[in-house]
Design a protein around this motif. Sequence first.
Motif, short mmCIF file in Angstrom:
data_model
loop_
_atom_site.label_atom_id
_atom_site.label_comp_id
_atom_site.label_asym_id
_atom_site.label_seq_id
_atom_site.Cartn_x
_atom_site.Cartn_y
_atom_site.Cartn_z
N HIS A 94 -7.53 11.82 -15.56
CA HIS A 94 -7.57 12.92 -14.60
C HIS A 94 -7.89 14.23 -15.31
O HIS A 94 -8.74 15.02 -14.86
CB HIS A 94 -6.21 13.01 -13.89
CG HIS A 94 -6.15 14.06 -12.82
ND1 HIS A 94 -5.92 15.40 -13.10
CD2 HIS A 94 -6.29 13.98 -11.47
CE1 HIS A 94 -5.92 16.08 -11.97
NE2 HIS A 94 -6.13 15.26 -10.97
N ALA B 170 -11.50 14.28 -16.40
CA ALA B 170 -12.39 14.52 -15.26
C ALA B 170 -12.44 16.00 -14.91
O ALA B 170 -13.49 16.54 -14.54
CB ALA B 170 -11.94 13.70 -14.05
N ARG C 113 -8.53 11.00 -8.06
CA ARG C 113 -8.88 9.66 -8.58
C ARG C 113 -8.12 8.57 -7.83
O ARG C 113 -8.70 7.54 -7.51
CB ARG C 113 -8.56 9.56 -10.08
CG ARG C 113 -9.36 10.49 -10.96
CD ARG C 113 -9.00 10.31 -12.43
NE ARG C 113 -9.38 9.01 -12.94
CZ ARG C 113 -8.50 8.03 -13.24
NH1 ARG C 113 -7.20 8.23 -13.06
NH2 ARG C 113 -8.93 6.87 -13.69
N THR C 114 -6.85 8.80 -7.57
CA THR C 114 -6.00 7.73 -7.06
C THR C 114 -5.12 8.13 -5.88
O THR C 114 -4.36 7.30 -5.37
CB THR C 114 -5.08 7.21 -8.18
OG1 THR C 114 -4.24 8.28 -8.64
CG2 THR C 114 -5.88 6.66 -9.35
N ALA D 70 -13.39 11.43 -8.31
CA ALA D 70 -13.75 10.82 -9.59
C ALA D 70 -13.41 9.33 -9.58
O ALA D 70 -12.51 8.90 -8.83
CB ALA D 70 -13.02 11.53 -10.73
N ALA E 80 -11.92 5.61 -10.53
CA ALA E 80 -10.66 5.08 -11.06
C ALA E 80 -10.66 3.57 -10.88
O ALA E 80 -11.21 3.06 -9.89
CB ALA E 80 -9.46 5.70 -10.35
N PRO F 290 -15.97 6.58 -5.52
CA PRO F 290 -15.82 7.98 -5.10
C PRO F 290 -16.60 8.33 -3.83
O PRO F 290 -16.09 9.07 -2.99
CB PRO F 290 -16.34 8.75 -6.31
CG PRO F 290 -16.03 7.86 -7.47
CD PRO F 290 -16.27 6.47 -6.96
#
Length: 319
Positions: free
Chosen positions: A142, A145, A197-198, A254, A256, A262
């Motif tokens: 993270h 990114a 990301r998540t 981003a 993951a 994405p």
Amino acid sequence: MSVVADQTPDSPAPDGCNSSSIGTDVPGEASRPRKAAATKAGADLRGEVLLTLARLRLATPHQLKALLLPHQQHTDHVRRALRNLLAESPALVGRTHRAQQSYWYCTPAGLAEASASGELASPVGRTTGKRIAASKTGLREHGLALVDTVIAFHQAEVADHADWRVEVAHPTPAGNLVPDAVVLLANGASAFVEIDRTMSYAGLLAKLERYDAYRNAPASGRGNAARAPRSHWQETYAGPSLERPFPLLMFVFAPAPRRAAPDTREATFHDRAQPNWRITVATTTLHRLTHDGADRPVWRIVGRGEDDRRVLTAAPKPR
């Protein structure tokens, strides 16, 4: 302290890293260019590396080269500066190794030296990136990114890398809102940046609600009897004559592992997000940002149509 040379092999720099200006943190004012980055050496580069790590928490040698020496083919000069900072007593930087890559961060001594320079926007609440660099839960990816996002803005001259502040707390009635970053754009306006990301879609929508709550948060402090009360964001970002609107909110999606692509997450976010005309929300993917450029029409505005991608300067102002 013995210093071991960093033997991590060089790999190509990220696409589009081609800027050569650096500046200081001056609240409310875009950074002013300094001498060409390609001419930096020795103490100049050492200081810039330390300040960059203090601002961004962590970075790889390749990311530091992209920001500070974009015209250099290799990371030799950056690695030499990092080793010199590591050799100080106490060490000003630290590093961790994962999968043939080194991740560098400021130590407490490095943060103290960077803060003493007077070139950081604010030393309050600053922490080292050691925990992030060593994380096995995705915090490191993270953080990296976010640095890639900074590089994309810097090379496109949308915002200087020195004009970013990471994880600055903003008060709301429900507790502090902590954006991943706040950036001062080249046009003088500020923007909030969130790297996803998540996070679940429910979490993303809840974050939008927190920004809406922050828009109405009263200013901290006692105020001024000579003028009408202002909200916290007006005191912080609107300027003395309140000519600037609420800062743009940008989401960068981003990649993951074991998550939807994405592009898919961005599209689903737009399907679920309700337009809020008091806040302008722009989204893109990290690939679009780094491959096409932060100054290109890679941004999609919530509530403005599925195929409508535009440049940041064409983003609508909130009402």
